[in-house]
Scaffold this motif. Structure first.
Motif, mmCIF file in Angstrom:
data_model
loop_
_atom_site.group_PDB
_atom_site.id
_atom_site.type_symbol
_atom_site.label_atom_id
_atom_site.label_comp_id
_atom_site.label_asym_id
_atom_site.label_seq_id
_atom_site.Cartn_x
_atom_site.Cartn_y
_atom_site.Cartn_z
ATOM 1 N N SER A 133 0.853 -1.176 0.000
ATOM 2 C CA SER A 133 0.000 0.000 0.000
ATOM 3 C C SER A 133 0.890 1.227 0.000
ATOM 4 C CB SER A 133 -0.894 -0.002 1.242
ATOM 5 O OG SER A 133 -0.229 0.643 2.304
ATOM 6 N N PRO A 134 0.308 2.393 -0.225
ATOM 7 C CA PRO A 134 1.114 3.617 -0.211
ATOM 8 C C PRO A 134 1.721 3.898 1.157
ATOM 9 C CG PRO A 134 -1.030 4.006 -1.206
ATOM 10 C CD PRO A 134 -1.071 2.643 -0.610
ATOM 11 N N PHE A 135 1.276 3.216 2.185
ATOM 12 C CA PHE A 135 1.785 3.492 3.538
ATOM 13 C C PHE A 135 2.459 2.274 4.145
ATOM 14 C CE2 PHE A 135 -2.016 6.076 2.735
ATOM 15 C CZ PHE A 135 -1.401 7.319 2.670
ATOM 16 N N GLY A 136 3.053 1.479 3.294
ATOM 17 C CA GLY A 136 3.715 0.276 3.776
ATOM 18 C C GLY A 136 2.841 -0.951 3.563
ATOM 19 N N ILE A 137 3.197 -2.040 4.210
ATOM 20 C CA ILE A 137 2.442 -3.270 4.033
ATOM 21 C C ILE A 137 1.136 -3.180 4.800
ATOM 22 C CG2 ILE A 137 2.439 -5.751 4.446
ATOM 23 C CD1 ILE A 137 5.606 -5.418 4.386
ATOM 24 N N ALA A 138 0.045 -3.467 4.124
ATOM 25 C CA ALA A 138 -1.259 -3.355 4.766
ATOM 26 C C ALA A 138 -1.814 -4.736 5.074
ATOM 27 C CB ALA A 138 -2.229 -2.602 3.861
ATOM 28 N N LEU A 139 -2.335 -4.876 6.287
ATOM 29 C CA LEU A 139 -3.029 -6.106 6.670
ATOM 30 C C LEU A 139 -4.526 -5.836 6.579
ATOM 31 C CD1 LEU A 139 -3.429 -8.904 7.973
ATOM 32 C CD2 LEU A 139 -3.024 -7.835 10.185
ATOM 33 N N VAL A 140 -5.194 -6.591 5.721
ATOM 34 C CA VAL A 140 -6.622 -6.393 5.503
ATOM 35 C C VAL A 140 -7.385 -7.551 6.128
ATOM 36 C CG1 VAL A 140 -8.434 -6.224 3.755
ATOM 37 C CG2 VAL A 140 -6.212 -5.153 3.349
ATOM 38 N N MET A 141 -8.406 -7.226 6.940
ATOM 39 C CA MET A 141 -9.197 -8.267 7.580
ATOM 40 C C MET A 141 -10.672 -8.064 7.284
ATOM 41 S SD MET A 141 -7.456 -8.602 11.309
ATOM 42 C CE MET A 141 -6.402 -10.027 11.493
ATOM 43 N N GLY A 271 -0.243 11.234 18.700
ATOM 44 C CA GLY A 271 0.153 9.836 18.732
ATOM 45 C C GLY A 271 -0.487 9.055 17.603
ATOM 46 N N TYR A 272 0.054 7.887 17.340
ATOM 47 C CA TYR A 272 -0.538 7.033 16.307
ATOM 48 C C TYR A 272 -0.105 5.591 16.559
ATOM 49 C CZ TYR A 272 -2.450 5.801 11.779
ATOM 50 O OH TYR A 272 -3.212 5.262 10.781
ATOM 51 N N HIS A 273 -1.081 4.736 16.536
ATOM 52 C CA HIS A 273 -0.807 3.340 16.865
ATOM 53 C C HIS A 273 0.238 2.723 15.941
ATOM 54 C CE1 HIS A 273 -1.858 -0.415 18.873
ATOM 55 N NE2 HIS A 273 -1.767 -1.000 17.706
ATOM 56 N N TRP A 274 0.209 3.065 14.686
ATOM 57 C CA TRP A 274 1.121 2.467 13.707
ATOM 58 C C TRP A 274 2.317 3.370 13.440
ATOM 59 C CZ3 TRP A 274 -0.259 -2.274 13.866
ATOM 60 C CH2 TRP A 274 -1.608 -2.599 14.004
ATOM 61 N N GLY A 275 2.594 4.282 14.359
ATOM 62 C CA GLY A 275 3.785 5.120 14.230
ATOM 63 C C GLY A 275 3.467 6.522 13.761
ATOM 64 N N LEU A 276 4.031 7.496 14.447
ATOM 65 C CA LEU A 276 3.773 8.899 14.101
ATOM 66 C C LEU A 276 4.198 9.218 12.676
ATOM 67 C CD1 LEU A 276 4.661 10.981 17.264
ATOM 68 C CD2 LEU A 276 2.467 10.765 16.104
ATOM 69 N N THR A 277 5.261 8.558 12.222
ATOM 70 C CA THR A 277 5.725 8.797 10.857
ATOM 71 C C THR A 277 4.625 8.491 9.848
ATOM 72 O OG1 THR A 277 7.998 8.296 11.439
ATOM 73 C CG2 THR A 277 7.426 8.139 9.122
ATOM 74 N N ARG A 278 3.919 7.402 10.113
ATOM 75 C CA ARG A 278 2.856 7.035 9.185
ATOM 76 C C ARG A 278 1.714 8.047 9.234
ATOM 77 N NH1 ARG A 278 3.510 1.772 7.500
ATOM 78 N NH2 ARG A 278 4.245 1.201 9.552
ATOM 79 N N LYS A 279 1.424 8.555 10.419
ATOM 80 C CA LYS A 279 0.375 9.567 10.541
ATOM 81 C C LYS A 279 0.762 10.807 9.726
ATOM 82 C CE LYS A 279 -2.433 11.863 14.124
ATOM 83 N NZ LYS A 279 -2.737 11.838 15.567
ATOM 84 N N ARG A 280 2.028 11.196 9.875
ATOM 85 C CA ARG A 280 2.526 12.336 9.125
ATOM 86 C C ARG A 280 2.423 12.065 7.623
ATOM 87 N NH1 ARG A 280 6.609 12.763 12.493
ATOM 88 N NH2 ARG A 280 5.947 14.400 13.906
ATOM 89 N N ALA A 281 2.788 10.851 7.244
ATOM 90 C CA ALA A 281 2.739 10.482 5.824
ATOM 91 C C ALA A 281 1.321 10.598 5.289
ATOM 92 C CB ALA A 281 3.267 9.062 5.633
ATOM 93 N N MET A 282 0.355 10.117 6.057
ATOM 94 C CA MET A 282 -1.034 10.157 5.594
ATOM 95 C C MET A 282 -1.529 11.587 5.460
ATOM 96 S SD MET A 282 -2.731 7.014 7.705
ATOM 97 C CE MET A 282 -2.267 5.304 7.313
ATOM 98 N N LEU A 283 -1.218 12.412 6.456
ATOM 99 C CA LEU A 283 -1.689 13.800 6.405
ATOM 100 C C LEU A 283 -1.023 14.565 5.265
ATOM 101 C CD1 LEU A 283 -1.771 14.530 10.227
ATOM 102 C CD2 LEU A 283 -3.730 14.504 8.680
ATOM 103 N N GLY A 284 0.282 14.340 5.078
ATOM 104 C CA GLY A 284 0.991 15.004 3.997
ATOM 105 C C GLY A 284 0.467 14.546 2.652
#
Length: 290
Positions: A133-141, A271-284
């Motif tokens: 996925s655009p934000f790394g490996i995604a686990l889909v359930m 804060g972000y459960h999957w890492g602040l970097t990923r939160k930043r990535a999503m917002l950016g």
DNA sequence: GGAATCATGTGAT
DNA sequence: ATCACATGATTCC
């Protein structure tokens, strides 16, 4: 729309592009006061500046420089500035009359009954699969009722990621099944697949309070953000902001339920459960999709 | 300004 | 009961 083009190109078979992007984001957010130059960042990652520029822009729709500006406190405050409360309230009407248009992804949701929640997943079969996925490996359930979980992992962390999700509903049966989950992955990460007549079905598995918080999150449009206390007001418990924070953190369907759009009152990414970097990535990333 | 401190609701043990 | 929180406002230096 060029969002589609951007994303389709981004989905490389191994999803390796996010790895580069992640490192860039970590560098610029580590000391964004210094405004590191493209050359400095490229040198750090031992890549050529032009190559890096190209990769990053293809991913974000935004140059590293533009991205840097998009993740500052100032920009975050701008996202909050536009009256969050009225915003939440107006979208309630949308939500009541059919599927909501939520961050440009059409989502209908249904909550599990309290009884089903108490069973901690008893009798539930959950199918899962991993996808780039655009934000790394995604686990889909997913269950028969719809999408139930979406999580992210960096390469090598898949096991921990799966554990993190499965222990939320310990009594459920888990089956790796790419046939049942591939369609969800495709729909989520290829905006061309987002449409009103075939909304994404989502199942919210949580306590009553949590579900109310998550429903509130679903009302935040793409490119905007609210504070934890905004949400607390929205669900009619203005003093429960801290509890809201905890509930937001427990959101099992990250990105689809846009928990990354909840910020601290001063615009800080708390804060972000999957890492602040990923939160930043999503917002950016989202800031370029408007 | 920034650190320490309090009020606060929910969920897990 | 008690504790840990992805909060937020207040009060001290």
């Amino acid at each position: 729309m060029n969002i589609v083009a951007t994303l389709e190109k981004d989905i490389t078979p191994d999803g390796s592009e996010y790895e580069t992007v992640r490192q860039v984001i970590e560098l610029i957010s580590a000391d964004y006061r210094d405004q590191p130059s493209l050359e400095a960042i490229a040198a750090e990652l031992s890549q050529s500046p032009t190559q890096l520029q190209k990769t990053f822009t293809r991913w974000a729709g935004l140059s590293p420089k533009g991205f840097l500006q998009a993740v500052t406190l100032d920009h975050a405050k701008r996202l909050l500035r536009q009256e969050a409360m009225p915003l939440l309230e107006t979208s309630i009407e949308v939500g009541l009359s059919g599927p909501g248009r939520l961050h440009d992804l059409f989502v209908t949701h249904e909550a599990m009954s309290p009884g089903e929640w108490k069973a901690r997943g008893q009798g539930l079969t959950i199918r899962y699969g991993f996808y780039p996925s655009p934000f790394g490996i995604a686990l889909v359930m997913a269950t028969e009722r719809g999408l139930a979980g979406l999580a992210f992992a960096d390469p090598g962390e898949e096991k921990a990621c799966l554990d993190d999700m499965t222990c939320r509903w310990p009594n459920a049966a888990y089956v790796e099944d790419s046939a049942a989950t591939a369609d969800y992955a495709k729909r989520i990460f290829e905006p061309g697949q987002w449409s009103a007549d075939r909304p994404l079905r989502v199942v919210l598995i949580g306590t009553d309070f949590q579900v109310r918080v998550w429903e509130s999150l679903l009302k935040i449009p793409l490119g905007m953000a609210v504070t934890y206390s905004d949400i607390a007001h929205d669900i009619g418990q203005p003093t429960a902001m801290r509890a809201v924070g905890a509930a937001v953190g427990r959101n099992p369907i990250s990105f689809v339920v846009p928990c990354h759009r909840a910020l601290g009152k001063n615009g800080a990414l708390t804060g972000y459960h999957w890492g602040l970097t990923r939160k930043r990535a999503m917002l950016g990333w989202e800031s370029a999709q408007v």
